[in-house]
Design an enzyme around this catalytic site. Structure first.
Site, PDB file in Angstrom:
ATOM      1  N   GLU A 118       1.988  10.194  -4.355  1.00  0.00           N
ATOM      2  CA  GLU A 118       0.839  10.852  -5.447  1.00  0.00           C
ATOM      3  C   GLU A 118      -0.005  12.586  -5.424  1.00  0.00           C
ATOM      4  O   GLU A 118       0.726  13.075  -3.723  1.00  0.00           O
ATOM      5  CB  GLU A 118      -0.908  10.020  -4.743  1.00  0.00           C
ATOM      6  CG  GLU A 118      -1.106  10.223  -3.298  1.00  0.00           C
ATOM      7  CD  GLU A 118      -2.144   9.487  -2.518  1.00  0.00           C
ATOM      8  OE1 GLU A 118      -2.105   8.749  -3.525  1.00  0.00           O
ATOM      9  OE2 GLU A 118      -2.874   9.975  -1.687  1.00  0.00           O
TER      10      GLU A 118
ATOM     11  N   HIS B 268      -4.127   4.987  11.305  1.00  0.00           N
ATOM     12  CA  HIS B 268      -3.181   5.093  10.814  1.00  0.00           C
ATOM     13  C   HIS B 268      -3.308   5.427   9.145  1.00  0.00           C
ATOM     14  O   HIS B 268      -2.822   5.574   8.011  1.00  0.00           O
ATOM     15  CB  HIS B 268      -1.893   4.317  10.917  1.00  0.00           C
ATOM     16  CG  HIS B 268      -1.856   3.447   9.927  1.00  0.00           C
ATOM     17  ND1 HIS B 268      -3.340   2.246   9.439  1.00  0.00           N
ATOM     18  CD2 HIS B 268      -0.899   2.690   8.913  1.00  0.00           C
ATOM     19  CE1 HIS B 268      -2.640   1.512   9.027  1.00  0.00           C
ATOM     20  NE2 HIS B 268      -1.207   1.816   8.448  1.00  0.00           N
ATOM     21  N   GLY B 269      -5.105   5.205   8.955  1.00  0.00           N
ATOM     22  CA  GLY B 269      -5.750   5.344   7.746  1.00  0.00           C
ATOM     23  C   GLY B 269      -7.096   4.817   7.931  1.00  0.00           C
ATOM     24  O   GLY B 269      -7.546   4.602   8.857  1.00  0.00           O
ATOM     25  N   ALA B 270      -7.541   4.641   6.195  1.00  0.00           N
ATOM     26  CA  ALA B 270      -8.652   3.547   6.515  1.00  0.00           C
ATOM     27  C   ALA B 270      -8.970   2.104   6.806  1.00  0.00           C
ATOM     28  O   ALA B 270      -9.756   1.039   7.806  1.00  0.00           O
ATOM     29  CB  ALA B 270      -9.794   3.327   5.302  1.00  0.00           C
TER      30      ALA B 270
ATOM     31  N   PRO C 168      -4.206   9.054   5.679  1.00  0.00           N
ATOM     32  CA  PRO C 168      -5.192   8.427   3.945  1.00  0.00           C
ATOM     33  C   PRO C 168      -6.317   7.735   3.954  1.00  0.00           C
ATOM     34  O   PRO C 168      -6.740   7.410   4.992  1.00  0.00           O
ATOM     35  CB  PRO C 168      -3.929   8.164   3.655  1.00  0.00           C
ATOM     36  CG  PRO C 168      -3.265   7.055   4.749  1.00  0.00           C
ATOM     37  CD  PRO C 168      -3.771   8.619   5.939  1.00  0.00           C
TER      38      PRO C 168
ATOM     39  N   PHE D 281       2.839   4.654  -1.513  1.00  0.00           N
ATOM     40  CA  PHE D 281       2.281   4.743  -2.542  1.00  0.00           C
ATOM     41  C   PHE D 281       3.471   6.604  -2.472  1.00  0.00           C
ATOM     42  O   PHE D 281       3.325   7.109  -2.045  1.00  0.00           O
ATOM     43  CB  PHE D 281       1.125   5.803  -3.130  1.00  0.00           C
ATOM     44  CG  PHE D 281      -0.041   6.363  -1.687  1.00  0.00           C
ATOM     45  CD1 PHE D 281       0.398   7.917  -1.358  1.00  0.00           C
ATOM     46  CD2 PHE D 281      -0.548   5.426  -0.333  1.00  0.00           C
ATOM     47  CE1 PHE D 281      -0.608   8.435  -0.442  1.00  0.00           C
ATOM     48  CE2 PHE D 281      -1.315   5.749   0.235  1.00  0.00           C
ATOM     49  CZ  PHE D 281      -0.857   7.517   0.667  1.00  0.00           C
TER      50      PHE D 281
ATOM     51  N   ASN E 186       0.623  -1.366   0.275  1.00  0.00           N
ATOM     52  CA  ASN E 186      -0.022   0.045   0.064  1.00  0.00           C
ATOM     53  C   ASN E 186       0.823   1.376  -0.465  1.00  0.00           C
ATOM     54  O   ASN E 186       0.187   2.263   0.229  1.00  0.00           O
ATOM     55  CB  ASN E 186      -1.043   0.105   1.247  1.00  0.00           C
ATOM     56  CG  ASN E 186      -0.394   0.164   2.614  1.00  0.00           C
ATOM     57  OD1 ASN E 186       0.842   0.083   2.598  1.00  0.00           O
ATOM     58  ND2 ASN E 186      -1.312  -0.203   3.460  1.00  0.00           N
TER      59      ASN E 186
ATOM     60  N   MET F 264      -7.104   5.211  -2.625  1.00  0.00           N
ATOM     61  CA  MET F 264      -6.623   5.984  -3.810  1.00  0.00           C
ATOM     62  C   MET F 264      -7.546   6.719  -4.750  1.00  0.00           C
ATOM     63  O   MET F 264      -7.757   7.711  -5.356  1.00  0.00           O
ATOM     64  CB  MET F 264      -6.015   5.103  -5.289  1.00  0.00           C
ATOM     65  CG  MET F 264      -7.539   3.610  -5.861  1.00  0.00           C
ATOM     66  SD  MET F 264      -6.098   2.786  -6.809  1.00  0.00           S
ATOM     67  CE  MET F 264      -5.232   1.648  -6.112  1.00  0.00           C
TER      68      MET F 264
ATOM     69  N   HIS G 140       3.408   7.667   1.325  1.00  0.00           N
ATOM     70  CA  HIS G 140       3.705   6.516   1.801  1.00  0.00           C
ATOM     71  C   HIS G 140       4.606   5.376   1.798  1.00  0.00           C
ATOM     72  O   HIS G 140       4.214   5.026   0.810  1.00  0.00           O
ATOM     73  CB  HIS G 140       2.141   6.092   2.352  1.00  0.00           C
ATOM     74  CG  HIS G 140       1.921   4.441   3.290  1.00  0.00           C
ATOM     75  ND1 HIS G 140       1.213   3.854   2.795  1.00  0.00           N
ATOM     76  CD2 HIS G 140       2.375   4.667   4.420  1.00  0.00           C
ATOM     77  CE1 HIS G 140       1.006   3.116   3.883  1.00  0.00           C
ATOM     78  NE2 HIS G 140       1.838   3.795   4.616  1.00  0.00           N
TER      79      HIS G 140
END
Length: 474
Positions: free
Chosen positions: A232, A396-398, A372, A230, A228, A375, A258
């Protein structure tokens, strides 16, 4: 020798099956053939119980020495877990799978555990669940930190308004491809290699093990991993002016990255996890939570190596951001960075503890961070509230709601293309295992942690680059 004395007879008076038992029988046979059984058993029981009294005996000193050395040898005794798991806070309980809870329950039974919390993006990991926060007393757990040591988010906000991004997709795509490398084992060669002061860090010379990893670290500096990870381009939206960052209300071009400490960190994690398991024997269900005492040489070595890996991960992001900032000729208005997969010395209930955040964002009062989505889902620039029940942490994310295998089995390329098109996102690389549908709803995750962070701005991904084959770091 009295033929009625056997190994079984000696076991009955305290001997155990093995080398010492065989040596005792040999000595009996060679030297005490005419001694009565009762007298002989009394003698050998005395040697077993008080071997130091026989160290000067010309016949029995060898047996006495073996008994003493065996009693002083390190015991492979299993460290017992507590009968009941210590209580811990759970945020977003409705979104957390049972496997993650079970792993956290085990972690809360460690004798060194001081506290814990589970974040709303939590899912089952290896040892400590991803999204797990664990505070320990003077102990460091390599797998409580994780394989990708110091993995982090880094955000650069540019002086480029949103409208100047659109219509220049080809340029941004060209630079993104030119200045990033992804995937396990990827590195730079020759003049491509980056330079950074982290390579001069004295910690590389602290152990022979770290010194041997310097070449790998240099070659991979400025690259990104698989999975995961990235880099962007996106648009960040400030609904109001932020005085701390000194940024006015508006929508700006931003760069979000990330990734972590690459093969360098993974090698450190593997080496010290193996060492911890050899030193710290835990029950099978807790074996991957093996810990090192911070007062031990091994614990100090890992602490130094972990911090070096964290500095190295930060340097990788700095290299990427500097290269891309220069490539597009932009000025950075603000830069925010935070890491997870790490351990910190912090205070909890009046005592110093080691806080492991495996896939959790530091969220102390006033601490900035980036959470985050996916994407196609937004990410959030946040400021921590310092909530002690979460041990100053947030998600730290979804977080994944679908395993990589399930994602590959159930999501098609056409599904992926359709959702990217719907959100006007350009994707370079990535496998179906990283499809947006494999992740939890970031809005629900954020709603579950309003007590932990304040949202400062929203980041919308527009052009995403990931590993071409969806590979994971090893």
């Amino acid at each position: 020798m009295n033929t009625t004395i056997t190994g079984k007879t000696l076991i009955e008076i305290g001997y155990t099956d093995g080398k010492i038992l065989g040596l005792a029988l040999d000595i009996m046979k060679a030297n005490f053939a005419d001694t009565e059984e009762k007298e002989l058993l009394a003698l050998f029981k005395k040697i077993k119980d008080y071997p130091e009294s026989f160290l000067d005996d010309e016949i029995l000193h060898t047996l006495a020495t073996e008994i003493i050395e065996a009693s002083n040898a390190p015991k492979d005794e299993t460290i017992a877990l507590l009968n009941d798991a210590k209580p811990y806070s759970i945020f977003g309980a409705d979104y957390i799978e049972e496997g993650a809870r079970s792993q956290m329950d085990i972690a809360m039974k460690l004798p060194v555990t001081a506290g814990g919390a589970l974040m709303p993006d939590a899912h089952q990991g290896y040892g400590l669940p991803i999204g797990g926060v664990l505070a320990t007393r003077n102990a460091i757990i390599p797998y409580g930190v994780g394989v990708d040591i110091g993995c982090r988010m880094a955000l650069s906000i540019f002086d480029i308004p949103e409208k100047h991004y659109f219509g220049k997709d080809a340029m941004y795509k060209r630079e993104l491809i030119a200045f990033t490398k992804f995937g396990a084992g990827q590195n730079f060669n020759g003049n491509e290699k980056a330079d950074h002061e982290v390579l001069e860090n004295e910690a590389f010379n602290s152990t022979h093990f770290l010194k041997n990893l310097h070449g790998k670290a240099w070659a991979q500096l400025g690259t990104s991993g698989g999975g995961n990870h990235f880099v962007e381009w996106g648009i960040i939206d400030f609904a109001a002016r932020d005085e701390v960052l000194n940024i006015d209300k508006g929508r700006y071009l931003a760069l979000l990255t990330h990734s972590g400490s690459r093969g360098f960190g993974a090698t450190i994690a593997g080496h010290y996890t193996k060492l911890a398991k050899e030193i710290c024997k835990l029950p099978k269900e807790a074996a991957n939570l093996a810990y090192l005492d911070l007062n031990s040489a091994e614990g100090q070595e890992y602490w130094i190596a972990m911090n070096l890996a964290g500095d190295y991960a930060s340097a990788c992001h700095e290299v990427i951001h500097k290269r891309l900032t220069k490539a597009i000729g932009a000025k950075v208005l603000a830069r925010v960075e935070n890491h997870h997969n790490f351990a910190w010395k912090e205070m909890l209930d009046g005592e110093e503890v080691i806080v492991h955040r495996k896939g959790a964002t530091p969220a102390g009062k006033g601490v900035m961070g980036i959470i985050p989505g996916s994407m196609t889902a937004p990410g959030f620039l946040v400021r921590g509230k310092g909530e002690m029940s979460s041990i100053n942490s947030a998600s730290h994310g979804a977080g994944r709601q679908m395993s990589r295998t399930k994602a590959l089995q159930s999501i098609t390329k056409s599904d992926m293309k359709a959702i990217l098109k719907d959100h006007n996102v350009t994707l370079i690389g990535a496998g179906l295992d990283e499809a947006p549908m494999a992740y939890k709803d970031i809005h629900k995750v954020m709603a579950a942690q309003t007590a932990l962070v304040d949202v400062i701005a929203t980041f919308e991904p527009k052009m995403v680059r990931m590993a071409d084959d969806g590979s994971r770091e090893d």
